[in-house]
Design a protein around this motif. Structure first.
Motif, short mmCIF file in Angstrom:
data_model
loop_
_atom_site.label_atom_id
_atom_site.label_comp_id
_atom_site.label_asym_id
_atom_site.label_seq_id
_atom_site.Cartn_x
_atom_site.Cartn_y
_atom_site.Cartn_z
N VAL A 1 0.66 -1.60 -0.18
CA VAL A 1 0.24 0.24 0.24
C VAL A 1 0.86 1.33 -0.05
CG1 VAL A 1 -1.61 1.19 1.57
CG2 VAL A 1 -1.85 -1.00 1.09
N GLN A 2 1.82 1.02 0.73
CA GLN A 2 3.17 2.20 0.52
C GLN A 2 3.45 2.49 -0.94
OE1 GLN A 2 5.62 1.87 4.31
NE2 GLN A 2 4.15 2.59 5.51
N ALA A 3 3.32 1.76 -1.51
CA ALA A 3 4.11 1.98 -2.85
C ALA A 3 3.55 2.29 -3.95
CB ALA A 3 4.38 0.60 -3.46
N THR A 4 2.31 2.51 -3.39
CA THR A 4 1.21 3.67 -3.89
C THR A 4 0.96 4.93 -3.41
OG1 THR A 4 -0.93 3.23 -2.47
CG2 THR A 4 -0.23 1.45 -4.60
N HIS A 5 1.79 5.24 -2.08
CA HIS A 5 1.09 6.35 -1.57
C HIS A 5 0.70 6.84 -1.06
CE1 HIS A 5 5.20 7.56 -3.19
NE2 HIS A 5 4.35 7.55 -4.65
N ARG A 6 0.20 5.18 -0.22
CA ARG A 6 -1.27 5.85 0.76
C ARG A 6 -0.81 5.46 1.85
NH1 ARG A 6 -5.46 4.20 -2.58
NH2 ARG A 6 -6.64 5.45 -1.55
N THR A 7 -2.18 4.97 2.71
CA THR A 7 -1.44 3.98 4.06
C THR A 7 -2.73 2.63 4.73
OG1 THR A 7 -1.20 6.21 5.39
CG2 THR A 7 -1.72 4.70 7.01
N LEU A 8 -2.33 2.12 4.90
CA LEU A 8 -3.17 0.59 5.05
C LEU A 8 -3.94 1.46 6.52
CD1 LEU A 8 -4.41 -2.16 4.63
CD2 LEU A 8 -2.87 -2.72 5.80
N ARG A 9 -5.15 1.73 6.56
CA ARG A 9 -5.02 2.09 8.47
C ARG A 9 -6.90 0.92 8.37
NH1 ARG A 9 -4.78 7.86 6.41
NH2 ARG A 9 -3.04 8.18 7.51
N PRO A 10 -6.20 -0.45 8.41
CA PRO A 10 -7.75 -1.25 8.96
C PRO A 10 -8.86 -0.43 10.33
CG PRO A 10 -5.32 -2.13 10.74
CD PRO A 10 -5.22 -1.17 9.83
N ARG A 11 -10.05 -0.92 9.81
CA ARG A 11 -11.02 0.08 10.35
C ARG A 11 -11.19 -1.10 11.93
NH1 ARG A 11 -17.79 -0.72 8.87
NH2 ARG A 11 -18.36 1.03 11.37
N ILE A 12 -11.10 -2.22 12.09
CA ILE A 12 -10.69 -3.61 13.39
C ILE A 12 -9.87 -4.22 12.86
CG2 ILE A 12 -12.29 -4.97 14.61
CD1 ILE A 12 -15.02 -3.75 12.48
N GLU A 13 -9.31 -4.41 14.68
CA GLU A 13 -7.77 -4.75 14.62
C GLU A 13 -8.28 -6.63 15.51
OE1 GLU A 13 -4.05 -3.72 13.76
OE2 GLU A 13 -4.82 -1.76 13.94
N VAL A 14 -7.88 -7.41 15.07
CA VAL A 14 -8.90 -8.60 16.36
C VAL A 14 -7.82 -9.56 16.51
CG1 VAL A 14 -11.36 -8.39 15.97
CG2 VAL A 14 -9.71 -9.89 14.68
N GLU A 15 -7.61 -10.07 17.58
CA GLU A 15 -5.64 -10.85 18.18
C GLU A 15 -6.32 -11.74 17.25
OE1 GLU A 15 -2.85 -11.95 19.11
OE2 GLU A 15 -3.98 -9.37 20.07
N ASN A 16 -7.52 -12.79 16.11
CA ASN A 16 -7.59 -14.31 15.35
C ASN A 16 -7.76 -14.16 14.53
OD1 ASN A 16 -9.70 -15.27 15.89
ND2 ASN A 16 -8.93 -15.42 18.44
N VAL A 17 -7.86 -14.86 13.39
CA VAL A 17 -7.94 -14.88 12.11
C VAL A 17 -9.52 -16.26 12.31
CG1 VAL A 17 -7.22 -17.52 11.74
CG2 VAL A 17 -7.35 -15.84 9.69
N GLU A 18 -9.53 -16.05 13.08
CA GLU A 18 -11.41 -16.63 12.85
C GLU A 18 -12.37 -15.72 13.44
OE1 GLU A 18 -8.53 -20.06 13.90
OE2 GLU A 18 -9.34 -17.89 14.70
N THR A 19 -11.56 -14.65 14.49
CA THR A 19 -12.94 -12.95 14.63
C THR A 19 -12.96 -12.88 13.89
OG1 THR A 19 -12.29 -13.60 17.35
CG2 THR A 19 -12.57 -12.21 16.66
N ALA A 20 -11.16 -12.39 13.34
CA ALA A 20 -12.07 -11.40 11.97
C ALA A 20 -12.72 -12.15 10.25
CB ALA A 20 -10.15 -11.41 11.05
N LEU A 21 -12.83 -13.24 10.49
CA LEU A 21 -13.35 -13.93 9.35
C LEU A 21 -15.15 -13.85 10.03
CD1 LEU A 21 -11.29 -17.34 8.30
CD2 LEU A 21 -12.12 -15.06 6.65
N ASP A 22 -15.06 -13.54 11.36
CA ASP A 22 -16.44 -13.69 11.51
C ASP A 22 -17.24 -12.14 11.28
OD1 ASP A 22 -18.57 -13.93 14.75
OD2 ASP A 22 -18.98 -15.15 12.94
N ILE A 23 -16.64 -11.63 11.90
CA ILE A 23 -16.59 -10.09 11.65
C ILE A 23 -16.66 -10.27 9.72
CG2 ILE A 23 -15.53 -7.53 11.84
CD1 ILE A 23 -14.65 -8.83 14.63
#
Length: 140
Positions: free
Chosen positions: A46-68
């Protein structure tokens, strides 16, 4: 690694770093944050495109991310094998799109020089390797 969304329109074409910068994302491995190898790869792309990666939500495990993500609150990125292993367990269907450029998880077994690994460790390595090969086999 694939991009996942409940909205099929967002997955009709590969996800570029610029599109990733605009996405509403939930990302896992919150404790590791920028030390997480996958997050580092995403951030660099993302930085190579002069942009910033900004997640809206951060969670501990991938299962929770998938559920959300499956509940439609945000899109996410996960290993295709993990998504396959949870098939049928999520509240709604997730549609997948490839990342361009492709993104891969990398794994390593590290041990001290001039040491001998135990038989249990060898067995663990064989088991992990077999599972990774199975999870990434075509048609799986």
């Amino acid at each position: 690694m694939v991009y996942l969304s409940t909205n099929p329109e967002r997955t009709r074409r590969p996800i570029t770093p610029a599109r990733l910068a605009d996405a509403t994302l939930v990302l896992s491995e919150a404790t590791w944050g920028e030390h997480d190898y996958t997050r580092q790869q995403l951030t660099r792309a993302v930085q190579a495109t002069h942009r910033t990666l900004r997640p809206r939500i951060e969670v501990e495990n991938v299962e929770t991310a998938l559920d959300i993500a499956a509940r439609g609150h945000a899109d996410t990125i996960a290993a295709r094998g993990v998504v396959r292993s949870l098939a049928g367990q999520l509240p709604h269907e997730l549609f997948a799109a490839p990342l361009r450029p492709k993104l891969y998880d990398h794994f390593a077994i590290v041990h001290r020089h001039n040491t001998t690994l135990s038989q249990a460790t060898h067995s663990l390595i064989e088991l992990a390797t077999a599972r990774l090969h199975h999870a990434t086999a075509p048609g799986q």
